[in-house]
Design a protein around this motif. Structure first.
Motif, PDB file in Angstrom:
ATOM      1  N   VAL A   9       2.473   8.153  -6.938  1.00  0.00           N
ATOM      2  CA  VAL A   9       1.183   7.505  -6.701  1.00  0.00           C
ATOM      3  C   VAL A   9       0.069   8.541  -6.841  1.00  0.00           C
ATOM      4  O   VAL A   9       0.149   9.642  -6.295  1.00  0.00           O
ATOM      5  N   LEU A  10      -0.979   8.183  -7.582  1.00  0.00           N
ATOM      6  CA  LEU A  10      -2.067   9.106  -7.904  1.00  0.00           C
ATOM      7  C   LEU A  10      -3.229   8.984  -6.925  1.00  0.00           C
ATOM      8  O   LEU A  10      -3.429   7.948  -6.285  1.00  0.00           O
ATOM      9  N   GLU A  11      -4.016  10.059  -6.852  1.00  0.00           N
ATOM     10  CA  GLU A  11      -5.274  10.028  -6.126  1.00  0.00           C
ATOM     11  C   GLU A  11      -6.284   9.176  -6.915  1.00  0.00           C
ATOM     12  O   GLU A  11      -6.293   9.197  -8.141  1.00  0.00           O
ATOM     13  N   PRO A  12      -7.150   8.444  -6.226  1.00  0.00           N
ATOM     14  CA  PRO A  12      -8.171   7.669  -6.951  1.00  0.00           C
ATOM     15  C   PRO A  12      -9.140   8.586  -7.712  1.00  0.00           C
ATOM     16  O   PRO A  12      -9.440   9.691  -7.256  1.00  0.00           O
ATOM     17  N   ILE A  23      -9.505   4.349 -15.488  1.00  0.00           N
ATOM     18  CA  ILE A  23      -8.138   4.294 -14.967  1.00  0.00           C
ATOM     19  C   ILE A  23      -7.588   5.712 -14.894  1.00  0.00           C
ATOM     20  O   ILE A  23      -7.526   6.412 -15.913  1.00  0.00           O
ATOM     21  N   HIS A  24      -7.203   6.137 -13.694  1.00  0.00           N
ATOM     22  CA  HIS A  24      -6.562   7.437 -13.526  1.00  0.00           C
ATOM     23  C   HIS A  24      -5.089   7.267 -13.881  1.00  0.00           C
ATOM     24  O   HIS A  24      -4.388   6.436 -13.291  1.00  0.00           O
ATOM     25  N   ILE A  25      -4.614   8.016 -14.858  1.00  0.00           N
ATOM     26  CA  ILE A  25      -3.237   7.898 -15.328  1.00  0.00           C
ATOM     27  C   ILE A  25      -2.564   9.274 -15.246  1.00  0.00           C
ATOM     28  O   ILE A  25      -3.213  10.284 -14.988  1.00  0.00           O
ATOM     29  N   ASN A  26      -1.251   9.298 -15.465  1.00  0.00           N
ATOM     30  CA  ASN A  26      -0.543  10.581 -15.509  1.00  0.00           C
ATOM     31  C   ASN A  26      -0.213  10.947 -16.948  1.00  0.00           C
ATOM     32  O   ASN A  26      -0.487  10.188 -17.876  1.00  0.00           O
ATOM     33  N   LYS A  27       0.387  12.117 -17.121  1.00  0.00           N
ATOM     34  CA  LYS A  27       0.677  12.605 -18.478  1.00  0.00           C
ATOM     35  C   LYS A  27       1.683  11.699 -19.188  1.00  0.00           C
ATOM     36  O   LYS A  27       1.593  11.498 -20.407  1.00  0.00           O
ATOM     37  N   GLU A  28       2.645  11.139 -18.432  1.00  0.00           N
ATOM     38  CA  GLU A  28       3.645  10.274 -19.057  1.00  0.00           C
ATOM     39  C   GLU A  28       2.982   9.058 -19.714  1.00  0.00           C
ATOM     40  O   GLU A  28       3.315   8.679 -20.839  1.00  0.00           O
ATOM     41  N   TYR A  29       2.025   8.464 -19.005  1.00  0.00           N
ATOM     42  CA  TYR A  29       1.344   7.310 -19.582  1.00  0.00           C
ATOM     43  C   TYR A  29       0.430   7.733 -20.725  1.00  0.00           C
ATOM     44  O   TYR A  29       0.316   7.033 -21.738  1.00  0.00           O
ATOM     45  N   TYR A  30      -0.215   8.883 -20.592  1.00  0.00           N
ATOM     46  CA  TYR A  30      -1.062   9.417 -21.662  1.00  0.00           C
ATOM     47  C   TYR A  30      -0.252   9.576 -22.949  1.00  0.00           C
ATOM     48  O   TYR A  30      -0.662   9.129 -24.022  1.00  0.00           O
ATOM     49  N   ASP A  31       0.935  10.192 -22.845  1.00  0.00           N
ATOM     50  CA  ASP A  31       1.791  10.395 -24.024  1.00  0.00           C
ATOM     51  C   ASP A  31       2.299   9.060 -24.569  1.00  0.00           C
ATOM     52  O   ASP A  31       2.373   8.860 -25.792  1.00  0.00           O
ATOM     53  N   PHE A  32       2.666   8.149 -23.661  1.00  0.00           N
ATOM     54  CA  PHE A  32       3.162   6.835 -24.077  1.00  0.00           C
ATOM     55  C   PHE A  32       2.090   6.080 -24.854  1.00  0.00           C
ATOM     56  O   PHE A  32       2.348   5.533 -25.937  1.00  0.00           O
ATOM     57  N   TYR A  33       0.868   6.042 -24.321  1.00  0.00           N
ATOM     58  CA  TYR A  33      -0.232   5.329 -24.964  1.00  0.00           C
ATOM     59  C   TYR A  33      -0.502   5.893 -26.360  1.00  0.00           C
ATOM     60  O   TYR A  33      -0.644   5.140 -27.333  1.00  0.00           O
ATOM     61  N   GLN A  34      -0.567   7.228 -26.457  1.00  0.00           N
ATOM     62  CA  GLN A  34      -0.837   7.852 -27.746  1.00  0.00           C
ATOM     63  C   GLN A  34       0.258   7.537 -28.755  1.00  0.00           C
ATOM     64  O   GLN A  34      -0.024   7.286 -29.938  1.00  0.00           O
ATOM     65  N   GLU A  76       0.840  -1.200   0.000  1.00  0.00           N
ATOM     66  CA  GLU A  76       0.000   0.000   0.000  1.00  0.00           C
ATOM     67  C   GLU A  76       0.878   1.254   0.000  1.00  0.00           C
ATOM     68  O   GLU A  76       1.861   1.329   0.744  1.00  0.00           O
ATOM     69  N   PHE A  77       0.506   2.234  -0.828  1.00  0.00           N
ATOM     70  CA  PHE A  77       1.221   3.501  -0.874  1.00  0.00           C
ATOM     71  C   PHE A  77       0.218   4.643  -0.852  1.00  0.00           C
ATOM     72  O   PHE A  77      -0.815   4.586  -1.513  1.00  0.00           O
ATOM     73  N   ASP A  78       0.531   5.681  -0.092  1.00  0.00           N
ATOM     74  CA  ASP A  78      -0.341   6.846  -0.032  1.00  0.00           C
ATOM     75  C   ASP A  78      -0.194   7.675  -1.307  1.00  0.00           C
ATOM     76  O   ASP A  78       0.892   7.719  -1.911  1.00  0.00           O
ATOM     77  N   PRO A  79      -1.271   8.351  -1.734  1.00  0.00           N
ATOM     78  CA  PRO A  79      -1.156   9.266  -2.878  1.00  0.00           C
ATOM     79  C   PRO A  79      -0.059  10.301  -2.637  1.00  0.00           C
ATOM     80  O   PRO A  79       0.098  10.813  -1.532  1.00  0.00           O
ATOM     81  N   THR A 132       4.813   3.651 -14.409  1.00  0.00           N
ATOM     82  CA  THR A 132       3.805   4.615 -14.007  1.00  0.00           C
ATOM     83  C   THR A 132       2.893   4.048 -12.938  1.00  0.00           C
ATOM     84  O   THR A 132       2.740   2.827 -12.813  1.00  0.00           O
ATOM     85  N   CYS A 133       2.280   4.942 -12.181  1.00  0.00           N
ATOM     86  CA  CYS A 133       1.253   4.559 -11.215  1.00  0.00           C
ATOM     87  C   CYS A 133      -0.123   4.795 -11.824  1.00  0.00           C
ATOM     88  O   CYS A 133      -0.318   5.751 -12.582  1.00  0.00           O
ATOM     89  N   ILE A 134      -1.056   3.941 -11.474  1.00  0.00           N
ATOM     90  CA  ILE A 134      -2.429   4.080 -11.938  1.00  0.00           C
ATOM     91  C   ILE A 134      -3.379   3.782 -10.783  1.00  0.00           C
ATOM     92  O   ILE A 134      -2.988   3.146  -9.794  1.00  0.00           O
ATOM     93  N   THR A 135      -4.602   4.283 -10.881  1.00  0.00           N
ATOM     94  CA  THR A 135      -5.682   3.817 -10.009  1.00  0.00           C
ATOM     95  C   THR A 135      -6.796   3.320 -10.906  1.00  0.00           C
ATOM     96  O   THR A 135      -7.048   3.899 -11.967  1.00  0.00           O
ATOM     97  N   VAL A 136      -7.445   2.241 -10.504  1.00  0.00           N
ATOM     98  CA  VAL A 136      -8.432   1.582 -11.355  1.00  0.00           C
ATOM     99  C   VAL A 136      -9.757   1.452 -10.608  1.00  0.00           C
ATOM    100  O   VAL A 136      -9.785   1.023  -9.449  1.00  0.00           O
TER     101      VAL A 136
END
Length: 283
Positions: free
Chosen positions: A141-144, A225-236, A116-119, A270-274
């Protein structure tokens, strides 16, 4: 009239002459020697075991390996030392076969225990390859971001067909990045899959919908899925590269990666919340 007939005959003769010519010509192109790249994929979710896939790429014109076992031996990198750190705590990942029970994706590094990790917690990845090369990356780590309500609406014309809408709070003043997935009946039946930002939302609520493609009794599985910009750019960038992959002579797509180190590694840490909901269309 005679002139027209002569013109047609002349054109036909010219066409037949061209067809009879040998238009095939072999062209030799010298391609530079391909250097494999290390590829990393690691999606950290608080409360879930670590899983990481470490592979190496193969050349477009390399011989096609049909046997699955040989193919895995060709691409998997199983002789590395992999760790993820949170502050002063360092967690070593074991080499083996690790199956993600949700995505059914196989990974070759992982841990059995769930952490477990805190946001806001910063995590650091370090990979040491057998030749001494060090690869690194970092994420937070992202907020849910949760689905708080689901609405199933029937079409006014086709009364047995329904669509699904999902809603949730978006109180973060910063830009949020999300991946929205929708499955019909089971997780191996993907209907919708895309990434987006909340820049298009109005106020502090988000909404995602579907078309009228569901029938009475269908099970609708929504995943946000809450993602960050790095994952957004990677996916695209991965989607763009896949689009041009069919043309070996075209300009290759550029993968936007957050993996650093020698040898031009690619991939994402990357960290994600689902958040996932299951709903049945009313009979």
């Amino acid at each position: 009239m005679m002139r027209t007939i002569k013109s047609i005959v002349y054109t036909a003769i010219c066409f037949a002459t061209l067809v009879s010519c040998d238009l095939n010509q072999e062209i030799e192109i010298e391609l530079p020697e391909y250097t494999p790249q290390i590829a990393v994929e690691c999606y950290v979710e608080s409360g879930k075991p670590f899983n990481l896939l470490l592979t190496k790429s193969v050349g477009y014109f390399d011989p096609l390996v049909v046997d699955p076992q040989e193919y895995l031996e060709q691409i998997l990198v199983n002789d590395a030392t992999v760790s993820i750190s949170a502050g002063n705590d360092k967690y070593e990942l074991d080499n083996g076969v690790f199956l993600d029970p949700v995505s059914f994706k196989l990974n070759n590094y992982g841990r059995a225990d769930a952490l477990e990790f805190d946001p806001g917690t910063e995590l650091a990845l370090e990979i040491q390859l057998s030749d001494g090369t060090i690869l690194t990356s970092a994420t937070t780590v992202l907020e849910p971001l949760e689905i708080d309500s689901v609405s199933i609406e029937f079409n006014e014309i086709q009364e047995d067909m329904a669509r699904c809408l999902i809603f949730g709070d978006d109180n973060d003043p910063d830009i949020n990045y999300v991946r929205r997935m929708l499955h019909d009946g089971s997780l191996d039946s993907l209907v919708i899959d895309f990434v987006a930002t909340d820049e298009f939302t109005e106020g502090d609520r988000f909404i995602f919908g579907s078309d009228y493609s569901f029938e009475r009794g269908d099970t609708i599985i929504n995943t946000l899925i809450h993602i960050n910009k790095e994952y957004y750019d990677f996916y695209q960038s991965v989607q763009g590269a896949a689009f041009v992959n069919g043309n070996p002579f075209g300009q290759p797509g550029q993968i936007i990666s957050n993996i650093e180190g020698e040898g031009n590694p690619i991939g994402i840490f990357t960290c994600i919340t689902v958040d996932t909901t299951f709903n049945i269309v009313p009979e």
